[in-house]
Design a protein around this motif. Sequence first.
Motif, PDB file in Angstrom:
ATOM      1  N   ASP A  48       1.055  -1.269  -0.097  1.00 18.10           N
ATOM      2  CA  ASP A  48      -0.037  -0.011   0.010  1.00 18.10           C
ATOM      3  C   ASP A  48       0.843   1.133  -0.080  1.00 18.10           C
ATOM      4  N   GLU A  49       1.005   2.004  -1.261  1.00 23.90           N
ATOM      5  CA  GLU A  49       1.942   3.131  -1.271  1.00 23.90           C
ATOM      6  C   GLU A  49       1.462   4.291  -0.298  1.00 23.90           C
ATOM      7  N   ARG A  50       0.125   4.398   0.253  1.00 30.05           N
ATOM      8  CA  ARG A  50      -0.215   5.385   0.834  1.00 30.05           C
ATOM      9  C   ARG A  50       0.511   5.301   2.272  1.00 30.05           C
ATOM     10  N   LEU A  51       0.856   4.199   2.813  1.00 31.48           N
ATOM     11  CA  LEU A  51       1.400   3.811   3.873  1.00 31.48           C
ATOM     12  C   LEU A  51       2.744   4.400   4.142  1.00 31.48           C
ATOM     13  N   LEU A  54       2.792   8.202   3.994  1.00 31.69           N
ATOM     14  CA  LEU A  54       2.507   8.868   5.325  1.00 31.69           C
ATOM     15  C   LEU A  54       3.772   8.608   6.183  1.00 31.69           C
ATOM     16  N   ALA A  55       4.595   7.435   6.020  1.00 30.53           N
ATOM     17  CA  ALA A  55       5.475   7.322   6.954  1.00 30.53           C
ATOM     18  C   ALA A  55       6.758   8.258   6.466  1.00 30.53           C
ATOM     19  N   GLU A  56       6.866   8.555   5.062  1.00 30.59           N
ATOM     20  CA  GLU A  56       7.873   9.494   4.614  1.00 30.59           C
ATOM     21  C   GLU A  56       7.485  10.987   5.201  1.00 30.59           C
ATOM     22  N   PHE A  57       6.275  11.288   5.143  1.00 27.02           N
ATOM     23  CA  PHE A  57       5.545  12.632   5.548  1.00 27.02           C
ATOM     24  C   PHE A  57       6.010  12.688   6.911  1.00 27.02           C
ATOM     25  N   SER A  58       5.768  11.849   7.835  1.00 26.23           N
ATOM     26  CA  SER A  58       5.748  11.997   9.366  1.00 26.23           C
ATOM     27  C   SER A  58       7.361  11.554   9.813  1.00 26.23           C
ATOM     28  N   LYS A  59       8.474  11.185   8.736  1.00 23.00           N
ATOM     29  CA  LYS A  59       9.682  11.016   9.215  1.00 23.00           C
ATOM     30  C   LYS A  59       9.635   9.749  10.327  1.00 23.00           C
ATOM     31  N   THR A  60       8.902   9.018  10.006  1.00 18.84           N
ATOM     32  CA  THR A  60       8.482   7.912  11.222  1.00 18.84           C
ATOM     33  C   THR A  60       9.669   6.796  11.425  1.00 18.84           C
ATOM     34  N   ASN A  61       9.753   6.545  12.801  1.00 22.05           N
ATOM     35  CA  ASN A  61      10.743   5.507  13.154  1.00 22.05           C
ATOM     36  C   ASN A  61      10.547   4.248  12.861  1.00 22.05           C
ATOM     37  N   ARG A  62       9.087   3.736  12.588  1.00 20.01           N
ATOM     38  CA  ARG A  62       8.761   2.468  12.315  1.00 20.01           C
ATOM     39  C   ARG A  62       7.466   2.436  11.653  1.00 20.01           C
ATOM     40  N   THR A 293      -0.441   7.808  11.847  1.00 22.50           N
ATOM     41  CA  THR A 293       1.120   8.229  11.714  1.00 22.50           C
ATOM     42  C   THR A 293       1.548   9.137  12.633  1.00 22.50           C
ATOM     43  N   GLY A 294       2.847   9.117  12.946  1.00 18.73           N
ATOM     44  CA  GLY A 294       3.620   9.910  13.747  1.00 18.73           C
ATOM     45  C   GLY A 294       5.025   9.791  13.718  1.00 18.73           C
ATOM     46  N   VAL A 295       5.793  10.551  14.647  1.00 22.81           N
ATOM     47  CA  VAL A 295       7.275  10.306  14.592  1.00 22.81           C
ATOM     48  C   VAL A 295       7.511   8.807  15.003  1.00 22.81           C
ATOM     49  N   GLU A 296       6.893   8.259  16.104  1.00 16.30           N
ATOM     50  CA  GLU A 296       7.533   7.098  16.306  1.00 16.30           C
ATOM     51  C   GLU A 296       6.869   6.110  15.544  1.00 16.30           C
ATOM     52  N   GLU A 297       5.795   6.011  15.118  1.00 10.20           N
ATOM     53  CA  GLU A 297       4.903   4.774  14.102  1.00 10.20           C
ATOM     54  C   GLU A 297       4.196   5.172  13.269  1.00 10.20           C
ATOM     55  N   THR A 298       4.132   4.428  11.969  1.00 12.75           N
ATOM     56  CA  THR A 298       3.070   4.946  11.288  1.00 12.75           C
ATOM     57  C   THR A 298       2.600   3.434  10.993  1.00 12.75           C
ATOM     58  N   ARG A 299       1.476   3.138  11.012  1.00 16.54           N
ATOM     59  CA  ARG A 299       0.690   1.681  11.054  1.00 16.54           C
ATOM     60  C   ARG A 299      -0.741   1.610  10.235  1.00 16.54           C
TER      61      ARG A 299
END
Length: 309
Positions: A48-51, A54-62, A293-299
């Motif tokens: 799922d490209e959306r995930l 979002l992770a790139e936008f939030s610079k998420t750790n996981r 989504t957030g810095v710690e985790e995008t799920r």
Amino acid sequence: MSLSIGIVGLPNVGKSTLFNALTKKCVPAENYPFCTIDPSVGIVAVPDERLYKLAEFSKTNRTIPAAVEFVDIAGLVEGASKGEGLGNKFLANIRETDAILHMVRLFPLTGGDKEIAHVYGSVDPIRDIAVINLELILADFETVTKRLNNIQKDIRKGDKEAILEESILNRIEKVLELGKLANSIDFTEEEQKKVRQLNLLTSKPMIYGLNKKAGSKNLDEEKPEYFKEMTDEIIAGGSQFILIDAKIEDELKDFEGEEKEIFRKELGGEHDGINDLIGGCYKLLGLDTYFTTGVEETRAWTITHRFQR
């Protein structure tokens, strides 16, 4: 939420090869019937490209994707419903899954570096589909008949629930007698609850994986009219199909992104069938996704909107 797809089909149609590609796990995929006896289970990430955006936008750790469970079930043969070829064991394995991925062979007996045997000595997908579906139908017919006998006492007492169930069972029995699957019947929400309790094989949603082989004269190219007849029958039965080259997908399972696409073209692959297949199976289970989504985790969280066992 853990819902599973059972991969079924005749021996040597590419089930275990596909399973290897899906899960990056090594299970036997040799060139002989009943290589797979005990079902292998793998958890597969849903593309799922959306995930990842979002992770790139939030610079998420996981980043945690949604997942679906696939079960590699040994090849069924004619007579499985009567116990042939360890049939009772195989049918029991299918019964434990929530939906069915029916693998069908389009590639010829010869091609590439070796001959891959067919249990019937020829490639005839319409026949092969009919063999598998008939075994599921026969097993369900026995289940329905037994259940009808078991509720007769309650029906004579005028039990409303038993009378409703008898009506449902009679409808299913008539469809099975016509050689059709129980999932072709439209049930009300109340009736669907009763049907789920029966845990019928043919009431499970089904998708067909049509397995090609690059560099070979596959059936869709060799006999296009026959291929259309087959796919028309699949659609008319309320199912969908996805073309895939399981062998190429297995060979590419350790590659990602642009590198994977370069090697796919070099191997003669046409498109990324495995992602289409995973996505199709996810939808077949009636699953949908919402994201946090957030810095710690995008799920990617899985929710059900249609199908529930």
